[in-house]
Design an enzyme around this catalytic site. Structure first.
Site, PDB file in Angstrom:
ATOM      1  N   THR A 140       0.831  -1.211   0.000  1.00 28.43           N
ATOM      2  CA  THR A 140       0.000   0.000   0.000  1.00 28.43           C
ATOM      3  C   THR A 140       0.861   1.255   0.000  1.00 28.43           C
ATOM      4  O   THR A 140       0.646   2.178  -0.804  1.00 28.43           O
ATOM      5  CB  THR A 140      -0.904   0.017   1.236  1.00 28.43           C
ATOM      6  OG1 THR A 140      -1.690  -1.185   1.262  1.00 28.43           O
ATOM      7  CG2 THR A 140      -1.825   1.220   1.224  1.00 28.43           C
ATOM      8  N   THR A 141       1.849   1.299   0.896  1.00 24.18           N
ATOM      9  CA  THR A 141       2.704   2.479   1.040  1.00 24.18           C
ATOM     10  C   THR A 141       3.557   2.707  -0.195  1.00 24.18           C
ATOM     11  O   THR A 141       3.954   3.843  -0.485  1.00 24.18           O
ATOM     12  CB  THR A 141       3.586   2.338   2.292  1.00 24.18           C
ATOM     13  OG1 THR A 141       2.757   1.974   3.405  1.00 24.18           O
ATOM     14  CG2 THR A 141       4.330   3.614   2.607  1.00 24.18           C
ATOM     15  N   TYR A 156     -12.421  -4.708  -2.676  1.00 27.68           N
ATOM     16  CA  TYR A 156     -13.596  -4.220  -3.397  1.00 27.68           C
ATOM     17  C   TYR A 156     -14.644  -5.308  -3.634  1.00 27.68           C
ATOM     18  O   TYR A 156     -15.837  -5.060  -3.506  1.00 27.68           O
ATOM     19  CB  TYR A 156     -13.213  -3.567  -4.735  1.00 27.68           C
ATOM     20  CG  TYR A 156     -14.375  -2.877  -5.416  1.00 27.68           C
ATOM     21  CD1 TYR A 156     -14.808  -1.635  -4.974  1.00 27.68           C
ATOM     22  CD2 TYR A 156     -15.066  -3.483  -6.460  1.00 27.68           C
ATOM     23  CE1 TYR A 156     -15.890  -1.004  -5.567  1.00 27.68           C
ATOM     24  CE2 TYR A 156     -16.149  -2.860  -7.049  1.00 27.68           C
ATOM     25  CZ  TYR A 156     -16.556  -1.628  -6.605  1.00 27.68           C
ATOM     26  OH  TYR A 156     -17.634  -1.007  -7.178  1.00 27.68           O
ATOM     27  N   TYR A 216      -2.353 -10.536   4.505  1.00 26.79           N
ATOM     28  CA  TYR A 216      -2.415  -9.125   4.881  1.00 26.79           C
ATOM     29  C   TYR A 216      -3.872  -8.742   5.058  1.00 26.79           C
ATOM     30  O   TYR A 216      -4.638  -8.748   4.094  1.00 26.79           O
ATOM     31  CB  TYR A 216      -1.734  -8.274   3.806  1.00 26.79           C
ATOM     32  CG  TYR A 216      -1.729  -6.773   4.036  1.00 26.79           C
ATOM     33  CD1 TYR A 216      -2.019  -6.204   5.268  1.00 26.79           C
ATOM     34  CD2 TYR A 216      -1.425  -5.918   2.979  1.00 26.79           C
ATOM     35  CE1 TYR A 216      -2.004  -4.831   5.459  1.00 26.79           C
ATOM     36  CE2 TYR A 216      -1.403  -4.531   3.159  1.00 26.79           C
ATOM     37  CZ  TYR A 216      -1.707  -4.008   4.406  1.00 26.79           C
ATOM     38  OH  TYR A 216      -1.691  -2.634   4.581  1.00 26.79           O
ATOM     39  N   ARG A 223      -9.085  -0.558   4.361  1.00 27.32           N
ATOM     40  CA  ARG A 223      -8.811  -0.245   2.963  1.00 27.32           C
ATOM     41  C   ARG A 223      -9.528  -1.187   1.997  1.00 27.32           C
ATOM     42  O   ARG A 223      -9.867  -0.785   0.891  1.00 27.32           O
ATOM     43  CB  ARG A 223      -7.299  -0.304   2.685  1.00 27.32           C
ATOM     44  CG  ARG A 223      -6.553   0.958   3.095  1.00 27.32           C
ATOM     45  CD  ARG A 223      -5.127   0.915   2.567  1.00 27.32           C
ATOM     46  NE  ARG A 223      -4.404   2.137   2.872  1.00 27.32           N
ATOM     47  CZ  ARG A 223      -4.285   3.171   2.049  1.00 27.32           C
ATOM     48  NH1 ARG A 223      -4.868   3.145   0.863  1.00 27.32           N
ATOM     49  NH2 ARG A 223      -3.599   4.238   2.403  1.00 27.32           N
ATOM     50  N   LYS A 277       0.115 -10.112   8.368  1.00 31.10           N
ATOM     51  CA  LYS A 277       0.188  -8.708   8.769  1.00 31.10           C
ATOM     52  C   LYS A 277      -1.230  -8.311   9.149  1.00 31.10           C
ATOM     53  O   LYS A 277      -2.105  -8.207   8.289  1.00 31.10           O
ATOM     54  CB  LYS A 277       0.709  -7.838   7.624  1.00 31.10           C
ATOM     55  CG  LYS A 277       0.703  -6.344   7.946  1.00 31.10           C
ATOM     56  CD  LYS A 277       1.137  -5.505   6.751  1.00 31.10           C
ATOM     57  CE  LYS A 277       1.049  -4.006   7.062  1.00 31.10           C
ATOM     58  NZ  LYS A 277       1.422  -3.163   5.891  1.00 31.10           N
ATOM     59  N   ILE A 292       5.183  -4.464  10.264  1.00 30.95           N
ATOM     60  CA  ILE A 292       5.446  -3.913   8.929  1.00 30.95           C
ATOM     61  C   ILE A 292       4.974  -2.470   9.009  1.00 30.95           C
ATOM     62  O   ILE A 292       3.784  -2.197   9.095  1.00 30.95           O
ATOM     63  CB  ILE A 292       4.738  -4.707   7.834  1.00 30.95           C
ATOM     64  CG1 ILE A 292       5.298  -6.136   7.801  1.00 30.95           C
ATOM     65  CG2 ILE A 292       4.931  -4.031   6.472  1.00 30.95           C
ATOM     66  CD1 ILE A 292       4.628  -7.050   6.791  1.00 30.95           C
TER      67      ILE A 292
END
Length: 293
Positions: A44-45, A107, A133, A138, A161, A203
């Site tokens: 994501t980052t 989604y 994850y 999100r 994570k 993380i």
């Protein structure tokens, strides 16, 4: 091997969003010199959602060449379509990475059964370790502890994570999963407590700008030195929160540019550069963490 402080690395960019490989090299050197245990690339980052897969392969390959086995490298391979996640996994498996970080399908809002089938298909596409994850804020879907326990039976699904920030969730995962199943925090603000209560690492977004401090925090927490862990975390709490004052990684890129580690805080639309009103807030958080600009 996935214990400790892992940075969710930003992807530096210049111009209209071209990847800045010179700045990327400086960032990797920064982590090699400041005790980071491993790099998570194209999560994501790292703005994986707006970076083409061809570019992702190039970035991950460049990082692997520079690291040359000195610390771990994990590649993001998530997709909301299982077939796409499988193809990404197969292509990335050809690179000298240490494992994958696979986000829940976003989604689509699949059922728990669908996520079991999704993650097992990804795991079957590689011999490398896979970290799940879970970031409901999100993705719009929550990977429940019972589902994680089921997936932990797959040989190369080795950890998760967990980004809910819930200590109740940690307790449930600890109870249901095997002792060697890696439990990594994906929430900087609660990572200290997470590790003191049995988690194996983090993380981290904060580690982009404060790698040495995050490494110290992790080592103290996992060795049971509560006083040092909490003291270190206290100095970082403003950063943990203020690096999310706008959508991640907008504030982190702004801070890294101010620190002279990247040339520009450019990112790809629909993300935009930091609003000037928030700059002073992040400067104060950096100062509290002992980071000079």
């Amino acid at each position: 091997m996935f214990k400790g402080s892992w940075v969710a690395l930003i992807t530096p960019m210049v111009g209209n969003g071209e990847v800045d490989y010179d700045s990327l090299k400086r960032l990797v050197d920064f982590h090699l010199q400041n005790d980071t245990d491993g790099l998570v690339i194209m999560g994501t980052t790292g703005e994986a959602a707006t970076v083409s897969f061809a570019e992702q392969l190039q970035v991950i390959k460049a990082v692997c060449q520079q690291v040359n086995g000195r610390i771990g490298v994990i590649a993001g391979n998530g997709a909301n379509a299982t077939a796409e996640a499988v193809e990404r996994t197969k292509a990335l498996s050809l690179l000298p990475i240490d494992g994958f970080l696979t986000v829940t399908p976003f989604y689509n809002k699949p059922m728990q059964k669908g996520m079991v089938l999704h993650f097992n298909a990804v795991a079957a596409a590689t011999s490398k370790p896979v970290l799940l994850y879970n970031v409901p804020g999100r993705t719009g879907v929550d990977l429940l502890p019972e589902t994680v326990a089921e997936l932990a039976k797959t040989a190369n699904i080795v950890g998760i994570k967990e980004a809910t920030g819930s200590m109740q969730r940690l307790a449930e995962l600890t109870q249901l999963c095997p002792p060697d199943f890696m439990l990594l925090s994906g929430d900087d603000a609660s990572a200290c407590e997470f590790m003191l209560k049995g988690g194996h690492g983090v993380i981290s977004v904060t580690a982009n700008v404060a790698p040495k401090q995050m490494a110290l925090l992790c080592r103290a927490a996992m060795s049971g030195d509560t006083a040092l862990a909490e003291k270190t975390d206290h100095a970082l709490q403003a950063l943990h929160h203020d690096l999310f004052i706008e959508a991640n990684p907008i504030p982190s890129k702004w801070a890294l540019q101010k620190m002279g580690l990247i040339t520009s805080d450019v990112m790809r639309l629909p993300l935009t550069q930091l609003e000037p009103i928030h700059g002073a807030v992040i400067e104060q958080a950096l100062a509290k963490a002992g980071i000079a600009l």
